[in-house]
Design a protein around this motif. Structure first.
Motif, PDB file in Angstrom:
ATOM      1  N   TYR A 178     -12.791  12.276  26.553  1.00 26.51           N
ATOM      2  CA  TYR A 178     -11.721  11.769  25.700  1.00 26.51           C
ATOM      3  C   TYR A 178     -12.226  11.672  24.268  1.00 26.51           C
ATOM      4  N   LYS A 179     -11.409  12.112  23.335  1.00 21.97           N
ATOM      5  CA  LYS A 179     -11.748  12.095  21.909  1.00 21.97           C
ATOM      6  C   LYS A 179     -11.909  10.661  21.423  1.00 21.97           C
TER       7      LYS A 179
ATOM      8  N   TYR B 293     -12.172  17.981  24.167  1.00 22.19           N
ATOM      9  CA  TYR B 293     -11.823  16.572  23.956  1.00 22.19           C
ATOM     10  C   TYR B 293     -10.307  16.395  23.941  1.00 22.19           C
TER      11      TYR B 293
END
Length: 144
Positions: free
Chosen positions: A64-65, A133
């Motif tokens: 996840y970014k 991401y």
């Protein structure tokens, strides 16, 4: 039990335990000419992946970014420069390693309906590493 029985049983038991300990939790797969492996959930799988990482020339990471939290359960497709799909799989952890012939590839990764595409050039003895991401969505724990 007689000492002779112990002398026979103990080595057999130790041998079976060592064989069990060396068994990798990862199961490499092959589609066509491409061998790949995915995983990385838990310390045992991460250590196993670390030990074989150099054997693969494409390394993918899913997270996840912003948070850096790893993602599992990602649909991955690897196609050659002509659009021929060579691998279509479900990454069971935040890492996917593959062995590809030298050339140009398009990697597509889909998580919760959101697709990310990246190009990869494979050549020589150098490893290509790509990170995918996705934005952290409300209600998502971000845990693999």
């Amino acid at each position: 039990m007689k000492p002779l029985n112990y002398a026979l049983i103990i080595p057999c038991l130790l041998f079976s335990l060592s064989a069990f300990a060396e068994e990798s939790p990862l199961k490499p797969e092959t589609q066509g000419d491409v061998t790949f492996v995915s995983g990385g959930i838990g310390e045992t799988e991460r250590e196993a992946l670390k030990s074989i990482k150099a054997d693969y020339n494409l390394n993918l990471l899913f997270a996840y970014k912003g948070s850096g939290q790893f993602i599992s359960d990602v649909n991955v497709r690897i196609a050659d420069s002509k659009g021929n799909v060579l691998v279509e799989t479900f990454a069971e952890g935040p890492y996917l390693f593959a062995n590809l012939k030298p050339g140009n590839y398009l990697i597509s990764a889909v998580k919760d309906g959101n697709e990310i595409r990246q190009k990869a050039k494979i050549g020589g003895s150098k490893t290509t590493s790509l990170s995918f991401y996705w934005p952290l969505q409300a209600g998502s724990s971000g845990n693999p």
